[in-house]
Design a protein around this motif. Structure first.
Motif, PDB file in Angstrom:
ATOM      1  N   SER A  23       0.813  -1.218   0.000  1.00  0.00           N
ATOM      2  CA  SER A  23       0.000   0.000   0.000  1.00  0.00           C
ATOM      3  C   SER A  23       0.848   1.269   0.000  1.00  0.00           C
ATOM      4  N   GLY A  24       2.159   1.158   0.227  1.00  0.00           N
ATOM      5  CA  GLY A  24       3.038   2.324   0.178  1.00  0.00           C
ATOM      6  C   GLY A  24       3.581   2.756   1.540  1.00  0.00           C
ATOM      7  N   LYS A  25       3.602   1.898   2.537  1.00  0.00           N
ATOM      8  CA  LYS A  25       4.114   2.274   3.864  1.00  0.00           C
ATOM      9  C   LYS A  25       5.617   2.510   3.826  1.00  0.00           C
ATOM     10  N   THR A  26       6.348   1.566   3.284  1.00  0.00           N
ATOM     11  CA  THR A  26       7.806   1.720   3.210  1.00  0.00           C
ATOM     12  C   THR A  26       8.187   2.881   2.300  1.00  0.00           C
ATOM     13  N   THR A  27       7.414   3.126   1.263  1.00  0.00           N
ATOM     14  CA  THR A  27       7.704   4.247   0.366  1.00  0.00           C
ATOM     15  C   THR A  27       7.566   5.583   1.089  1.00  0.00           C
ATOM     16  N   ASN A  28       6.623   5.679   2.021  1.00  0.00           N
ATOM     17  CA  ASN A  28       6.491   6.890   2.831  1.00  0.00           C
ATOM     18  C   ASN A  28       7.767   7.153   3.618  1.00  0.00           C
ATOM     19  N   TYR A  77       7.849   3.713  12.383  1.00  0.00           N
ATOM     20  CA  TYR A  77       7.877   2.271  12.111  1.00  0.00           C
ATOM     21  C   TYR A  77       6.849   1.949  11.037  1.00  0.00           C
ATOM     22  N   THR A  78       7.116   0.869  10.315  1.00  0.00           N
ATOM     23  CA  THR A  78       6.123   0.256   9.442  1.00  0.00           C
ATOM     24  C   THR A  78       5.991  -1.214   9.802  1.00  0.00           C
ATOM     25  N   VAL A  79       4.862  -1.797   9.480  1.00  0.00           N
ATOM     26  CA  VAL A  79       4.623  -3.212   9.754  1.00  0.00           C
ATOM     27  C   VAL A  79       4.539  -3.955   8.433  1.00  0.00           C
ATOM     28  N   PRO A  80       4.830  -5.260   8.438  1.00  0.00           N
ATOM     29  CA  PRO A  80       4.658  -6.039   7.202  1.00  0.00           C
ATOM     30  C   PRO A  80       3.184  -6.169   6.861  1.00  0.00           C
ATOM     31  N   GLY A  81       2.876  -6.095   5.593  1.00  0.00           N
ATOM     32  CA  GLY A  81       1.480  -6.133   5.168  1.00  0.00           C
ATOM     33  C   GLY A  81       0.940  -7.521   4.981  1.00  0.00           C
ATOM     34  N   GLN A  82       1.800  -8.552   4.913  1.00  0.00           N
ATOM     35  CA  GLN A  82       1.311  -9.903   4.696  1.00  0.00           C
ATOM     36  C   GLN A  82       0.544 -10.402   5.915  1.00  0.00           C
ATOM     37  N   VAL A  83      -0.464 -11.221   5.644  1.00  0.00           N
ATOM     38  CA  VAL A  83      -1.329 -11.703   6.711  1.00  0.00           C
ATOM     39  C   VAL A  83      -0.573 -12.626   7.653  1.00  0.00           C
ATOM     40  N   TYR A  84       0.332 -13.464   7.144  1.00  0.00           N
ATOM     41  CA  TYR A  84       1.022 -14.433   7.997  1.00  0.00           C
ATOM     42  C   TYR A  84       2.115 -13.790   8.838  1.00  0.00           C
ATOM     43  N   TYR A  85       2.274 -12.470   8.801  1.00  0.00           N
ATOM     44  CA  TYR A  85       3.197 -11.772   9.694  1.00  0.00           C
ATOM     45  C   TYR A  85       2.433 -11.011  10.777  1.00  0.00           C
ATOM     46  N   ASN A  86       1.294 -11.529  11.176  1.00  0.00           N
ATOM     47  CA  ASN A  86       0.474 -10.815  12.155  1.00  0.00           C
ATOM     48  C   ASN A  86       1.179 -10.710  13.516  1.00  0.00           C
TER      49      ASN A  86
END
Length: 352
Positions: A23-28, A77-86
């Motif tokens: 979605s662009g978190k790391t790009t921010n 901070y940013t979080v991983p967007g994948q579901v299995y990294y909850n």
């Protein structure tokens, strides 16, 4: 909660960028790192895979300057967007002070946006946070792409509470710093209001204790006993005998205090009773009478009587001594002592 170090005069806040994958978190964070002056930012730490997907989190510390003589430092901070990294998402949310939800504006990503926003509320609830009480800013990213939803549709699906939002395009930097400045302002305002409320609570006087009874209210007195309520006995009372007074009672005379309890009875000497000192007969006599028996002086007996009654061993001693004024040792005890003495010297000198 905002961390305030009074000795170093620093204020440290944690801001987390949350949202679905790509979605662009790391790009921010990359754009912020490229535009912030070098002396006010730290090193951007990013753990990404070969496909440029965030594996763990991104971290960027920045220093926005001095606010009320305190250095304001923010950790992004940013979080991983994948579901299995909850699990990693939940770990990064620990101790968060402000949130930026980065939503993908494309129409086919709406389900992922809704799922990620629900996951954010669930993870915050596990830490005891309320999403309505935390500073939160929505960022509708990727507004430069052709297949995007309108802002009204995005607000209707993602922003029912009317939170502040910005349209953004992270690669070009559109709306990136606007989102950052607003979330910083909200975090500092909340910290300031929390600090002022805490100070007011300390300065407020303690509440006055309430009176035990309301004014004008009467307390009923305890009922007094009456003749009807006092139980009476129908039987006749028994006479009471007073205890004797020890001070007026008759006391024994002074001469009677030391008087023996029983008179002493004299035992007549028995000429035939001559126990040996320490013998069983003497001990039994002492136990029986409670006193040492009186032994009369020995009489001189003829030699025949000595030989008959005592024996040759005692006769030699009696005839040699000429009298029996001293107590004699029993023959058995004398033999036992002689045998003990003889065996002692045998052991001492090795005589067999």
């Amino acid at each position: 909660m905002v961390s305030i170090n009074y000795s170093a005069r620093e204020v440290c806040c944690k801001i987390v960028y949350y949202g679905p994958g790509l979605s662009g978190k790391t790009t921010n964070l990359q754009y912020i790192h490229s535009k912030v002056p070098q002396n006010t930012r730290g090193k951007l730490i990013s753990l990404a895979t070969e496909a440029d997907r965030t594996l763990y989190f991104d971290f960027l510390p920045i220093n926005i300057g001095t606010i009320n003589d305190f250095q304001a430092k923010f950790q992004l901070y940013t979080v991983p967007g994948q579901v299995y990294y909850n699990a990693t998402r939940k770990l990064v949310l620990r101790g968060v002070d402000g949130l930026v939800f980065v939503a993908d504006s494309q129409a086919d990503k709406m389900d992922e946006n809704i799922e990620s926003l629900a996951n954010l509320e669930e993870n915050l609830r596990e830490y005891g946070y309320d999403i309505n009480q935390l500073p939160l800013v929505l960022q509708f990213n990727k507004r430069d792409l052709p297949n995007v939803l309108s802002v009204q549709e995005l607000n209707a699906r993602l922003n029912p509470r009317g939170l502040p939002f910005f349209e953004a395009s992270a690669p070009s930097g559109k709306g990136v710093f606007d989102t950052l400045k607003l979330i910083i302002k909200l975090v500092l305002d909340k910290a300031k209001s929390a600090g002022s409320s805490a100070m007011s609570q300390r300065a407020a006087p303690p509440p006055a204790e309430a009176a035990p009874y309301p004014s004008g209210e009467r307390v009923a007195a305890a009922p007094q006993p009456t003749a009807e309520t006092i139980p009476t006995r129908t039987d006749s009372p028994q006479p009471v005998t007073a205890a004797p007074d020890w001070r007026t009672a008759a006391q024994p005379a002074a001469s009677e205090w030391n008087a023996p309890s029983q008179p002493t009875v004299a035992v007549a000497p028995d000429p035939a009773f001559r126990p040996y000192p320490g013998s069983d007969r003497q001990m039994s006599a002492e136990r029986r009478t409670g006193r040492v028996p009186v032994v009369s002086a020995p009489r001189e007996l003829p030699a025949a009587s000595l030989e008959k009654n005592i024996g040759s061993d005692s006769r030699e001693h009696a005839t040699g001594a000429g009298s029996m004024n001293t107590p004699q040792m029993a023959p058995s005890l004398r033999r036992r002592a002689a045998n003990k003495k003889r065996s002692f010297f045998k052991r001492l000198f090795g005589i067999k």
